[in-house]
Design an enzyme around this catalytic site. Structure first.
Site, PDB file in Angstrom:
ATOM      1  N   ARG A 169       1.558  11.938  -9.431  1.00 31.73           N
ATOM      2  CA  ARG A 169       2.045  10.567  -9.160  1.00 31.73           C
ATOM      3  C   ARG A 169       3.418  10.316  -9.759  1.00 31.73           C
ATOM      4  O   ARG A 169       4.141   9.438  -9.318  1.00 31.73           O
ATOM      5  CB  ARG A 169       1.078   9.535  -9.749  1.00 31.73           C
ATOM      6  CG  ARG A 169      -0.297   9.509  -9.116  1.00 31.73           C
ATOM      7  CD  ARG A 169      -1.045   8.251  -9.570  1.00 31.73           C
ATOM      8  NE  ARG A 169      -2.480   8.346  -9.339  1.00 31.73           N
ATOM      9  CZ  ARG A 169      -3.075   8.040  -8.186  1.00 31.73           C
ATOM     10  NH1 ARG A 169      -2.357   7.650  -7.167  1.00 31.73           N
ATOM     11  NH2 ARG A 169      -4.379   8.136  -8.068  1.00 31.73           N
TER      12      ARG A 169
ATOM     13  N   PHE B 179      -0.652  16.718   4.049  1.00 30.66           N
ATOM     14  CA  PHE B 179      -0.951  16.071   2.770  1.00 30.66           C
ATOM     15  C   PHE B 179       0.300  16.027   1.895  1.00 30.66           C
ATOM     16  O   PHE B 179       1.036  17.010   1.790  1.00 30.66           O
ATOM     17  CB  PHE B 179      -2.067  16.834   2.043  1.00 30.66           C
ATOM     18  CG  PHE B 179      -2.585  16.089   0.862  1.00 30.66           C
ATOM     19  CD1 PHE B 179      -3.481  15.038   1.023  1.00 30.66           C
ATOM     20  CD2 PHE B 179      -2.158  16.404  -0.425  1.00 30.66           C
ATOM     21  CE1 PHE B 179      -3.950  14.327  -0.066  1.00 30.66           C
ATOM     22  CE2 PHE B 179      -2.622  15.694  -1.524  1.00 30.66           C
ATOM     23  CZ  PHE B 179      -3.515  14.659  -1.341  1.00 30.66           C
TER      24      PHE B 179
ATOM     25  N   ASP C   8      -3.572   6.109   6.352  1.00 26.12           N
ATOM     26  CA  ASP C   8      -3.942   7.395   6.955  1.00 26.12           C
ATOM     27  C   ASP C   8      -4.830   7.087   8.169  1.00 26.12           C
ATOM     28  O   ASP C   8      -4.329   6.801   9.245  1.00 26.12           O
ATOM     29  CB  ASP C   8      -4.655   8.195   5.859  1.00 26.12           C
ATOM     30  CG  ASP C   8      -4.868   9.641   6.214  1.00 26.12           C
ATOM     31  OD1 ASP C   8      -3.941  10.272   6.716  1.00 26.12           O
ATOM     32  OD2 ASP C   8      -5.981  10.155   5.976  1.00 26.12           O
TER      33      ASP C   8
ATOM     34  N   GLU D 263       0.841  -1.204   0.000  1.00 24.18           N
ATOM     35  CA  GLU D 263       0.000   0.000   0.000  1.00 24.18           C
ATOM     36  C   GLU D 263       0.871   1.248   0.000  1.00 24.18           C
ATOM     37  O   GLU D 263       2.004   1.219   0.480  1.00 24.18           O
ATOM     38  CB  GLU D 263      -0.905  -0.056   1.253  1.00 24.18           C
ATOM     39  CG  GLU D 263      -1.753   1.153   1.530  1.00 24.18           C
ATOM     40  CD  GLU D 263      -2.827   1.417   0.479  1.00 24.18           C
ATOM     41  OE1 GLU D 263      -2.491   1.460  -0.715  1.00 24.18           O
ATOM     42  OE2 GLU D 263      -3.998   1.607   0.857  1.00 24.18           O
ATOM     43  N   ASP D 264       0.336   2.337  -0.533  1.00 17.71           N
ATOM     44  CA  ASP D 264       1.116   3.579  -0.552  1.00 17.71           C
ATOM     45  C   ASP D 264       1.138   4.263   0.810  1.00 17.71           C
ATOM     46  O   ASP D 264       2.188   4.602   1.333  1.00 17.71           O
ATOM     47  CB  ASP D 264       0.621   4.548  -1.649  1.00 17.71           C
ATOM     48  CG  ASP D 264      -0.869   4.881  -1.543  1.00 17.71           C
ATOM     49  OD1 ASP D 264      -1.592   4.278  -0.710  1.00 17.71           O
ATOM     50  OD2 ASP D 264      -1.332   5.748  -2.304  1.00 17.71           O
TER      51      ASP D 264
END
Ligand code: IMP
Length: 178
Positions: free
Chosen positions: A168, A155, A106, A102-103
């Site tokens: 990206r 963010f 959060d 997973e990136d």
């Protein structure tokens, strides 16, 4: 420090590519050590994890398989709220060791739901490898087996992560500039 503009927001360099790759290499070593006899199936969660997955897989040196899944968001009924449906898993994972790639974790809600969905298919073990985690935002109990980097709540974009579909492709990670 480089500043970039994406739509209405300005971002500044936060984690340069060399630092990212150092941590990705460490995670690859940990996984290779822990799962050398498991022939794990890596499940990369698109789109955000594509760059992390490529760099991670180049450094994992044990027999393994890689596949790609997607979580499509749709509004459920008012009782179920937001539901993310797992798309693209064609492998039979029963009895297998699965590593979710997973990136970023959060709140952790996405990951918890994905683990639940995969659990129902009777794997031997499910592990999570995440590039990033924002520990202060975690809302659920989640065992994160492999974490490349822990970051503050701000963010970020780049290295696979997007702001409204853009950003990206940057090789470094950028954080919002005040
Ligand atoms: P969670 O369910 O709150 O853990 O959200 C996880 C997902 O939110 C990630 O897979 C990302 O797609 C997205 N996300 C969370 N934080 C960021 C960020 O800082 N930049 C870009 N995407 C993010």
């Amino acid at each position: 420090m480089e500043v970039i503009q994406i739509k209405d927001k300005r971002f500044r360099t936060f984690i340069p590519e060399a630092d990212i790759l150092k941590e990705v290499s460490r995670v690859a070593r940990e996984i290779s050590r822990d799962l050398k006899d498991e022939r794990p199936l890596f499940l990369s969660v698109l789109n955000g994890a594509f760059m992390f997955t490529a760099d991670l897989m180049k450094r994992v040196d044990i027999p393994c398989e890689v596949s790609f899944v997607r979580l499509s968001s749709y509004e459920g009924t008012s009782s179920t709220g937001k539901v993310k449906e797992l798309v693209g898993l064609s492998e039979d994972i029963s009895g297998r060791t699965v590593v979710i790639v997973e990136d970023i974790v959060d709140t952790g809600l996405t990951m918890r739901q994905l683990v639940g969905t995969l659990q129902a298919r009777n794997p031997k073990d499910i592990r999570i490898a995440t590039l990033l985690v924002k520990p202060d935002k975690l809302q659920v109990e989640l065992k994160l087996d492999y974490v490349a980097m822990r970051i503050p709540n701000d963010f970020i974009v780049g290295y696979g992560l997007d702001y409204d579909g853009l950003g990206r492709n940057y090789r470094d990670i950028y954080t919002i500039a005040e």
